[in-house]
Design a protein around this motif. Structure first.
Motif, mmCIF file in Angstrom:
data_model
loop_
_atom_site.group_PDB
_atom_site.id
_atom_site.type_symbol
_atom_site.label_atom_id
_atom_site.label_comp_id
_atom_site.label_asym_id
_atom_site.label_seq_id
_atom_site.Cartn_x
_atom_site.Cartn_y
_atom_site.Cartn_z
ATOM 1 N N LEU A 263 42.085 35.371 29.169
ATOM 2 C CA LEU A 263 41.204 36.232 29.664
ATOM 3 C C LEU A 263 41.006 37.537 28.901
ATOM 4 O O LEU A 263 41.875 38.200 28.763
ATOM 5 C CB LEU A 263 41.799 36.573 31.100
ATOM 6 C CG LEU A 263 41.525 35.605 32.230
ATOM 7 C CD1 LEU A 263 41.953 36.161 33.550
ATOM 8 C CD2 LEU A 263 39.960 35.059 32.481
ATOM 9 N N VAL A 270 28.412 40.460 34.589
ATOM 10 C CA VAL A 270 27.849 39.010 34.689
ATOM 11 C C VAL A 270 26.691 39.178 35.490
ATOM 12 O O VAL A 270 26.743 39.362 36.794
ATOM 13 C CB VAL A 270 28.870 37.996 35.527
ATOM 14 C CG1 VAL A 270 28.088 36.637 35.614
ATOM 15 C CG2 VAL A 270 30.149 37.927 34.802
ATOM 16 N N GLY A 271 25.558 38.988 34.809
ATOM 17 C CA GLY A 271 24.238 39.313 35.665
ATOM 18 C C GLY A 271 23.630 37.976 36.227
ATOM 19 O O GLY A 271 24.078 36.629 35.708
ATOM 20 N N SER A 272 22.806 38.156 37.034
ATOM 21 C CA SER A 272 22.141 36.883 37.728
ATOM 22 C C SER A 272 20.569 37.085 37.166
ATOM 23 O O SER A 272 20.206 38.168 36.249
ATOM 24 C CB SER A 272 22.004 36.949 39.003
ATOM 25 O OG SER A 272 21.624 35.876 39.603
ATOM 26 N N ALA A 434 33.308 40.460 36.092
ATOM 27 C CA ALA A 434 33.932 39.424 36.226
ATOM 28 C C ALA A 434 34.993 39.373 34.757
ATOM 29 O O ALA A 434 34.548 39.882 33.747
ATOM 30 C CB ALA A 434 33.633 38.218 36.317
ATOM 31 N N TYR A 435 36.164 38.745 34.741
ATOM 32 C CA TYR A 435 36.764 38.602 33.644
ATOM 33 C C TYR A 435 36.138 37.447 32.867
ATOM 34 O O TYR A 435 36.053 36.355 33.668
ATOM 35 C CB TYR A 435 38.418 38.225 34.010
ATOM 36 C CG TYR A 435 39.053 39.506 34.616
ATOM 37 C CD1 TYR A 435 39.469 40.589 33.777
ATOM 38 C CD2 TYR A 435 39.510 39.574 35.760
ATOM 39 C CE1 TYR A 435 39.971 41.576 33.983
ATOM 40 C CE2 TYR A 435 40.186 40.794 36.283
ATOM 41 C CZ TYR A 435 40.361 41.831 35.484
ATOM 42 O OH TYR A 435 41.093 42.910 35.841
ATOM 43 N N ILE A 436 36.151 37.381 31.699
ATOM 44 C CA ILE A 436 35.634 36.436 30.845
ATOM 45 C C ILE A 436 36.747 35.586 30.188
ATOM 46 O O ILE A 436 37.684 36.007 29.665
ATOM 47 C CB ILE A 436 34.695 36.737 29.670
ATOM 48 C CG1 ILE A 436 33.455 37.540 30.252
ATOM 49 C CG2 ILE A 436 34.054 35.755 28.870
ATOM 50 C CD1 ILE A 436 32.596 37.071 31.236
ATOM 51 N N GLU A 437 36.577 34.150 30.658
ATOM 52 C CA GLU A 437 37.575 33.307 29.958
ATOM 53 C C GLU A 437 36.958 32.950 28.472
ATOM 54 O O GLU A 437 36.186 32.204 28.600
ATOM 55 C CB GLU A 437 37.638 32.084 30.702
ATOM 56 C CG GLU A 437 39.003 31.444 31.003
ATOM 57 C CD GLU A 437 38.923 30.366 31.744
ATOM 58 O OE1 GLU A 437 39.615 30.311 32.702
ATOM 59 O OE2 GLU A 437 38.368 29.290 31.552
ATOM 60 N N THR B 19 36.739 26.934 36.645
ATOM 61 C CA THR B 19 35.652 27.865 37.166
ATOM 62 C C THR B 19 34.485 27.465 36.365
ATOM 63 O O THR B 19 34.509 26.880 35.313
ATOM 64 C CB THR B 19 36.245 29.340 36.790
ATOM 65 O OG1 THR B 19 36.517 29.183 35.521
ATOM 66 C CG2 THR B 19 37.240 29.746 37.386
ATOM 67 N N GLY B 68 23.888 32.324 36.760
ATOM 68 C CA GLY B 68 24.619 33.138 35.965
ATOM 69 C C GLY B 68 25.849 33.535 36.774
ATOM 70 O O GLY B 68 26.797 34.044 36.044
ATOM 71 N N MET B 69 25.858 33.433 38.148
ATOM 72 C CA MET B 69 27.143 33.825 38.737
ATOM 73 C C MET B 69 28.390 32.922 38.589
ATOM 74 O O MET B 69 28.126 31.750 38.690
ATOM 75 C CB MET B 69 26.729 33.910 40.485
ATOM 76 C CG MET B 69 25.649 34.974 40.630
ATOM 77 S SD MET B 69 26.165 36.735 40.190
ATOM 78 C CE MET B 69 27.466 37.027 41.210
ATOM 79 N N PRO B 70 29.475 33.506 38.600
ATOM 80 C CA PRO B 70 30.661 32.647 38.198
ATOM 81 C C PRO B 70 31.062 32.065 39.749
ATOM 82 O O PRO B 70 31.147 32.696 40.814
ATOM 83 C CB PRO B 70 31.771 33.557 37.594
ATOM 84 C CG PRO B 70 31.241 34.896 38.248
ATOM 85 C CD PRO B 70 29.680 35.095 38.444
ATOM 86 N N SER B 87 33.726 33.317 41.963
ATOM 87 C CA SER B 87 35.050 33.561 41.270
ATOM 88 C C SER B 87 35.029 35.111 40.442
ATOM 89 O O SER B 87 34.047 35.398 40.265
ATOM 90 C CB SER B 87 35.094 32.449 40.120
ATOM 91 O OG SER B 87 36.072 32.492 39.290
ATOM 92 N N LYS B 88 36.369 35.211 40.229
ATOM 93 C CA LYS B 88 36.074 36.562 39.407
ATOM 94 C C LYS B 88 36.560 36.088 37.952
ATOM 95 O O LYS B 88 36.464 37.304 37.282
ATOM 96 C CB LYS B 88 37.665 37.179 40.174
ATOM 97 C CG LYS B 88 37.462 38.801 39.767
ATOM 98 C CD LYS B 88 36.344 39.424 40.461
ATOM 99 C CE LYS B 88 36.308 40.866 40.177
ATOM 100 N NZ LYS B 88 35.070 41.419 40.680
ATOM 101 N N THR B 89 36.644 34.865 37.608
ATOM 102 C CA THR B 89 36.477 34.581 36.193
ATOM 103 C C THR B 89 35.454 33.664 35.980
ATOM 104 O O THR B 89 35.046 33.002 36.757
ATOM 105 C CB THR B 89 38.063 33.902 35.899
ATOM 106 O OG1 THR B 89 37.962 32.990 36.401
ATOM 107 C CG2 THR B 89 38.923 35.144 36.061
ATOM 108 N N THR B 90 35.154 33.740 34.690
ATOM 109 C CA THR B 90 33.841 32.811 34.284
ATOM 110 C C THR B 90 34.242 32.315 32.828
ATOM 111 O O THR B 90 34.847 33.079 32.253
ATOM 112 C CB THR B 90 32.579 33.498 34.320
ATOM 113 O OG1 THR B 90 31.723 32.784 34.216
ATOM 114 C CG2 THR B 90 32.399 34.871 33.475
ATOM 115 N N VAL B 91 33.433 31.390 32.506
ATOM 116 C CA VAL B 91 33.551 30.888 31.187
ATOM 117 C C VAL B 91 32.795 31.766 30.074
ATOM 118 O O VAL B 91 31.728 31.873 30.292
ATOM 119 C CB VAL B 91 32.882 29.354 31.315
ATOM 120 C CG1 VAL B 91 33.248 28.743 29.746
ATOM 121 C CG2 VAL B 91 33.593 28.420 32.079
#
Lengths: 537, 157
Positions: A263, A270-272, A434-437, B19, B68-70, B87-91
């Motif tokens: 992470l 994180v946009g939409s 958001a946390y990016i994986e 996720t 675009g939303m996780p 989710s609070k995490t995303t790829v």
């Protein structure tokens, strides 16, 4: 690499070496690992060497046959039975009989698990037991139980957390060979290891530093590195130590792809897609110079958005007379403000018209002698009073005041008609943090998708992409090295440990993954080393 | 690969929490049980997005989430995934390092970056791809790579 004294090393390299060993049993409940390792003088172990035979050793397990001819260890009443009870700690010390035992080295420290099985040998009148002693990490306390650590702040070294886990598991500082600092730190503001087995937690922390935890022969927590680029731990300059060298077969598929997932410590926006975030219906009045309306991007006022703008569905100036201006600005991430400004002339005009309307009510009608009467009201000395026309016949009349009042009223009503409701929509791009994986993949070049054999590593303590890349490359190199297994049989060398790299005379390097030997007094035990050829990058 | 590893792998895969990122607008999907349900496509960082991923019950708010939303996915009976929440995490993106190994040494032979970005096509892209304006409707979702190049059209409405 285990430290051995120069004297012992010199004697061991000698063909006339006289290997010797001792097996000590400690009392459970009285002698703990900590006491045994850090303060051995306070312990009074029992030397059971003479009762042990057929000893086979590996770094994780020692097996031997225990023969009790006196019945002292009889589990049902023997005076020393507690020395071989469940949890009893046993240690193996090896060296050369030509030097004092002080210079020997501990090659195994472990404990008995469960209850030993005993068999009475009727011919020899002895009790026999096959004893298996497991290394310190092979317990459910380390590998099954789950623990949660305290919270660590950003910048704390991972070694701090490792020490805390050790403390939780009853391992004191004197039992740890790993440095206080691992050189890698936490990247998140909040860091906690939650519901992991202690051994798994240690492994994850050390994994970031490319290390693997082990307990050494002395029972101390140690580690070895997966970095194959390090120099050899021991160099055999001649073949005198090497008894046999085998390229062993391998049946399993080699790992050819390593994926490290972590992470990113920085939260990312994180946009939409651009969409309607809210709408506003506003009613304004004459004397509202500026109408301000907060417009949140969600009902719960918690939605963030950017690049917001106002779409006018019905403008305040939609009618004939533009009476004001409408504007929108974003105040913060969560809301914006719609402002409706009414031109100053609107209230002034309305006020003026109203005043004119009232004033016009006081405009009297006048009559001229000899002319038809115009108006229905006359002013006499006593003020305005209804007067019936002075003419004999009624005439249509037109009041000047009415005309002026009508003009004023039209002006007021026009303004009223122009004012009123307006409708707006606020659009924008909602986003969240958001946390990016992120991932690093080290893969052998040229393989097809169906040929991939992947090793997936997930570790949230990695923190940065650069380090993740390094980990992936190191792990792939390690796995590719493991795909070249080798077996060496050498004359016993007590300094070797798992993870050590041996360099042979021709420059080849072998990394040790396991060792085993059968120990007999006075006999130089051949040490069988399972390992693999070292590849570097 | 040993049987033990295969079993471990199966267990890990079956544990089934993923996720992902919403890759299409929500739409009504006629599922195999013969009922209409809300669904969307979800990017899980692989070459292909998961298609027609239904929203778990009692999560109606999710259908208002946009591309675009996780989101968090959970494996359901029948090996399907369902969206169970935000989710609070995303790829994120992936850095790929290609290595070649010889007898004693390995070397890095190249690197690449892999990412999936799902977003509506812009006016310029609508004009440049698929034969120009009119062939693909405005609002169509495309999958773009790490360099911003269009890989494929995911949804066109």
């Amino acid at each position: 690499m285990r430290h051995i004294s120069n004297t012992l090393a010199a004697l061991m390299s000698d063909y006339k070496s006289q290997p010797d060993y001792r097996i000590y049993a400690f009392r459970p409940y009285e002698d703990s690992y900590t006491k045994i390792i850090t303060n051995p003088a306070a312990c009074h172990p029992l030397d059971i060497t003479d009762l042990c035979s057929e000893i086979s050793w590996s770094p994780t397990q020692v097996d031997f046959t225990f023969k009790d001819s006196t019945g002292d260890f009889n589990p049902d009443g023997g005076q020393f039975r507690s020395y071989l009870a469940d949890g009893c700690i046993l240690r193996l010390k090896e060296g050369d009989s030509r030097v004092s035992e002080d210079q020997w080295v501990w090659t195994f420290t472990g404990a008995i698990r469960g209850q030993l099985g005993w068999v009475m040998n009727r011919a020899k009148k002895t009790l026999e037991s096959k004893v298996t002693v497991y290394s310190r990490d092979n317990t459910s306390a380390f590998k099954k139980r789950q623990m949660t650590t305290q919270n660590y702040t950003k910048g704390s070294d991972l070694g701090v957390a490792l020490r805390d886990i050790c403390k939780l598991m009853g391992i004191t500082g004197g039992e740890i060979r790993i440095p206080y600092t691992l050189g890698r730190s936490f990247y998140f503001n909040n860091n906690q290891i939650c519901q992991l087995a202690p051994w798994e937690g240690m492994s994850q922390l050390l994994e970031v530093a490319m290390d693997v935890p082990i307990f050494d022969g002395e029972g101390k927590l140690s580690s070895y590195s997966k970095n194959m680029n390090r120099p050899a731990d021991v160099v055999f300059d001649d073949d005198s130590y090497i008894l046999d060298y085998q390229v062993v077969s391998r049946a399993d598929d080699a790992i050819n792809k390593v994926q490290v997932t972590f992470l990113d410590s920085n939260m990312t926006k994180v946009g939409s897609t651009c969409q309607k975030l809210g709408e506003a219906n506003i009613t304004t009045g004459f004397f509202t110079f500026a109408e301000h309306l907060d417009c949140y991007f969600s009902q719960d006022k918690k939605q963030r958005a950017e690049n917001t703008f106002m779409k006018v569905i019905k403008s305040i100036n939609a009618n004939l007379l533009p009476i004001g201006s409408e504007s929108y600005k974003q105040i913060d991430d969560f809301h914006g403000e719609i402002t409706i400004s009414i031109g100053i002339w609107v209230p002034l005009l309305a006020t003026g018209m109203l005043a004119a309307y009232v004033a016009a009510a006081w405009i009297p009608d006048y009559s001229t002698p000899g002319q038809p009467v115009v108006g229905v009201a006359m002013v006499d000395d006593f003020g305005p009073a209804p007067v019936v026309g002075t003419t004999k016949t009624p005439h249509p009349t037109l009041s000047w005041g009415k005309v002026i009042q009508a003009v004023a009223l039209i002006g007021i009503m026009y303004i009223m008609m122009c004012l009123g409701s307006c409708q707006y929509e606020i659009w924008g791009t909602p986003y969240d943090m958001a946390y990016i994986e992120k991932r690093s993949i080290a893969i052998v070049e040229g393989i097809e998708y169906y040929q991939e054999n992947e090793l997936d590593i997930k570790n949230d303590f990695v923190g940065t992409q650069d380090w993740s890349d390094t980990l992936a490359m190191t792990e792939l190199t390690y796995q590719q090295s493991k795909a070249c297994p080798r077996q060496l049989t050498i004359r016993d060398y007590l300094g070797l440990e798992i993870g050590d790299i041996i360099q042979l005379k021709d420059g080849r390097k072998i990394c040790i993954s396991n060792m085993k030997k059968t120990i007999k007094r006075g006999q130089i035990a051949p040490l069988v080393i399972d390992g693999f050829k070292v590849l570097t990058y | 690969m040993s049987l033990r590893k295969i079993i471990d792998w199966s267990i890990t895969e079956a544990s089934g929490d993923l996720t992902g990122t919403i890759a299409s607008p929500f739409y009504q999907f006629f599922d195999s049980n013969g009922s209409w349900t809300w669904a969307c496509d979800v990017d899980i960082g692989k070459d292909q997005p998961l298609r027609n991923v239904p929203v778990a019950n009692n999560n109606r708010d999710i259908i208002y989430a946009q591309v675009g939303m996780p989101v968090a996915l959970k494996r359901q009976v029948g090996n399907n995934y369902a969206i169970v929440g935000l989710s609070k995490t995303t790829v994120g993106d992936t850095h790929i390092i290609y290595m070649r190994f010889g007898d004693a040494f390995g070397q890095v032979t190249g690197t690449a970056r892999y990412a999936n970005v799902y977003r509506p096509l812009t006016y310029g892209e609508l004009a440049n791809y698929y034969g120009g304006y009119g062939n693909v409707p405005y609002g169509s979702i495309g999958r773009f790579d790490a360099n911003g190049d269009l890989v494929e059209l995911i949804r066109s409405y």
